[in-house]
Structure formats: C-alpha cells, structure tokens
Motif scaffolding. Structure first.
Motif, PDB file in Angstrom:
ATOM      1  N   ILE A   8     -66.032  61.180   6.554  1.00  0.00           N
ATOM      2  CA  ILE A   8     -65.969  62.307   6.985  1.00  0.00           C
ATOM      3  C   ILE A   8     -67.128  62.703   7.260  1.00  0.00           C
ATOM      4  O   ILE A   8     -68.157  62.329   6.879  1.00  0.00           O
ATOM      5  N   THR A  10     -70.317  65.457   7.808  1.00  0.00           N
ATOM      6  CA  THR A  10     -71.013  66.300   6.852  1.00  0.00           C
ATOM      7  C   THR A  10     -72.416  66.819   7.681  1.00  0.00           C
ATOM      8  O   THR A  10     -72.957  65.683   8.427  1.00  0.00           O
ATOM      9  N   SER A  37     -64.005  65.112  11.843  1.00  0.00           N
ATOM     10  CA  SER A  37     -65.062  66.175  12.057  1.00  0.00           C
ATOM     11  C   SER A  37     -64.199  67.628  11.989  1.00  0.00           C
ATOM     12  O   SER A  37     -62.923  67.548  12.146  1.00  0.00           O
ATOM     13  N   ASN A  38     -65.259  68.778  11.787  1.00  0.00           N
ATOM     14  CA  ASN A  38     -64.649  69.841  11.924  1.00  0.00           C
ATOM     15  C   ASN A  38     -65.740  70.789  12.807  1.00  0.00           C
ATOM     16  O   ASN A  38     -66.975  70.162  12.758  1.00  0.00           O
ATOM     17  N   ASP A  69     -61.147  65.546  15.693  1.00  0.00           N
ATOM     18  CA  ASP A  69     -61.602  66.806  15.302  1.00  0.00           C
ATOM     19  C   ASP A  69     -60.624  67.753  14.835  1.00  0.00           C
ATOM     20  O   ASP A  69     -59.395  67.696  15.500  1.00  0.00           O
ATOM     21  N   ASN A  72     -60.226  73.513  11.728  1.00  0.00           N
ATOM     22  CA  ASN A  72     -60.875  74.133  10.731  1.00  0.00           C
ATOM     23  C   ASN A  72     -61.174  73.007   9.589  1.00  0.00           C
ATOM     24  O   ASN A  72     -60.221  72.325   9.559  1.00  0.00           O
ATOM     25  N   GLU A  73     -62.065  73.307   8.726  1.00  0.00           N
ATOM     26  CA  GLU A  73     -62.017  72.399   7.673  1.00  0.00           C
ATOM     27  C   GLU A  73     -61.196  72.323   6.693  1.00  0.00           C
ATOM     28  O   GLU A  73     -60.911  71.427   5.947  1.00  0.00           O
ATOM     29  N   THR A  74     -60.340  73.492   6.431  1.00  0.00           N
ATOM     30  CA  THR A  74     -59.408  73.598   5.407  1.00  0.00           C
ATOM     31  C   THR A  74     -57.872  73.060   6.185  1.00  0.00           C
ATOM     32  O   THR A  74     -56.885  73.740   5.607  1.00  0.00           O
ATOM     33  N   ILE A  79     -55.715  66.878   7.660  1.00  0.00           N
ATOM     34  CA  ILE A  79     -56.691  65.832   6.969  1.00  0.00           C
ATOM     35  C   ILE A  79     -55.701  64.968   6.393  1.00  0.00           C
ATOM     36  O   ILE A  79     -56.018  63.529   6.532  1.00  0.00           O
ATOM     37  N   GLY A 104     -69.127  64.773   2.735  1.00  0.00           N
ATOM     38  CA  GLY A 104     -68.153  65.719   3.033  1.00  0.00           C
ATOM     39  C   GLY A 104     -68.097  66.710   1.705  1.00  0.00           C
ATOM     40  O   GLY A 104     -68.640  66.267   0.729  1.00  0.00           O
ATOM     41  N   ARG A 105     -67.251  67.744   1.863  1.00  0.00           N
ATOM     42  CA  ARG A 105     -66.788  68.583   0.712  1.00  0.00           C
ATOM     43  C   ARG A 105     -65.952  67.740  -0.124  1.00  0.00           C
ATOM     44  O   ARG A 105     -65.475  66.778   0.125  1.00  0.00           O
ATOM     45  N   MET A 108     -62.291  67.425   0.752  1.00  0.00           N
ATOM     46  CA  MET A 108     -62.167  66.329   1.529  1.00  0.00           C
ATOM     47  C   MET A 108     -62.465  64.841   1.129  1.00  0.00           C
ATOM     48  O   MET A 108     -61.595  63.950   1.452  1.00  0.00           O
TER      49      MET A 108
END
Length: 156
Positions: A8, A10, A37-38, A69, A72-74, A79, A104-105, A108
């Motif tokens: 992931i 970051t 990625s985002n 890619d 957006n991350e959410t 994902i 990463g978050r 994730m």
C-alpha cells in the motif's frame, strides 16, 4: 512460478520500503511488486517504485513494478477488488503472493489483512519495529534485533 509482493502507498518511505527489504533479506525476493496508490500518496509511491527496483536488484532479482491507482483513498470496494483479483490471479497462475499490511492508513491495512486471509494469499507480512527509537529509519540502519518480519499466515 513468480513471487509477487503487494503493498500500500504511504507518504512515509521507510514504512513502504522496510517490509520489502526485510522480506528480501529473509529470502522472499519478488519478481513482481504491485503498489496500491491514491492521489494523496501518488508522489511518494512514484519515489518508492524506483527504490523497489534498487532493493530487489540488490538481492539478485529484476522485479516488474506496477502501480494500481485509486481515484480516492476511501474507495473501499475498489481496494477489496484489487486484493481479490490480484490474489486470485496469482493463485490461478500458481504464483506465490505476499500481502504487506505494514504501510498506509489503518483501514487499508485492515482490508489488506482480511483480504490476505479471505482470498488465501501465501503470506501476510507485517514489519514490526520492536523499539520506537528507530522511527523513520530504513531497514539497513536498524539493528536486526530491533525488527521482526511477521508472517501472520504462520502465526494464525
């Protein structure tokens, strides 16, 4: 039969590079590295992809590096679909696949962890620093006794 590494993106470079370096040091040198990625981490991921090549090369391999890619991350379903399709494709090709849940978050990492087990990855790795004193340092700078590469597929 290829070895695949999935991780992931970051903004913290050691968080994305240390697990791969530790895995290579332990003998899991991938043929292919896939990075999720985002837009928020795209620049860091671009920097990391160059370094992935250097790390894998240092361990005697020549890995293909690819980025997936997200808009957006959410994008939670995307994902999950990324992990599902990547792990299933590796299984069908009789490849070995490792999911890195370190960077990463938290959401994730949680999705990666669950996907690694649900879709049956071969390895679910986490790079553990035993001491907070080495935050922000790279694998080569940290004593081996202060780190551990945990494979949750062996633990659980």
């Amino acid at each position: 039969m290829a070895r695949i590494w999935v991780t992931i993106g970051t903004p913290t470079m050691p968080a994305i590079l240390n697990p791969l370096t530790a895995a290579c040091d332990r003998g899991y040198v991938p043929d292919e590295v896939l990075v999720l990625s985002n837009p928020g981490v795209a620049e860091s991921v671009a920097d990391a992809t160059d370094r992935f090549e250097v790390i894998v090369d240092a361990y005697g391999n020549d890995a293909a590096i690819a980025t997936h890619d997200l808009e957006n991350e959410t994008a939670f379903r995307k994902i999950i679909e990324f992990y599902r399709s990547t792990i299933e494709a590796a299984r069908e090709a009789d490849d070995t696949i490792a999911v890195d849940v370190t960077p990463g978050r938290k959401f994730m990492s949680a999705i990666a962890f669950q996907a690694g087990f649900k879709f049956d990855a071969d390895h679910v790795f986490y790079f553990y620093r035993k001491s907070g004193g080495y935050y922000g340092q790279f694998f080569a700078e940290i004593p081996r006794t202060a780190t551990e590469l945990i494979d949750f597929k062996e633990v659980l």
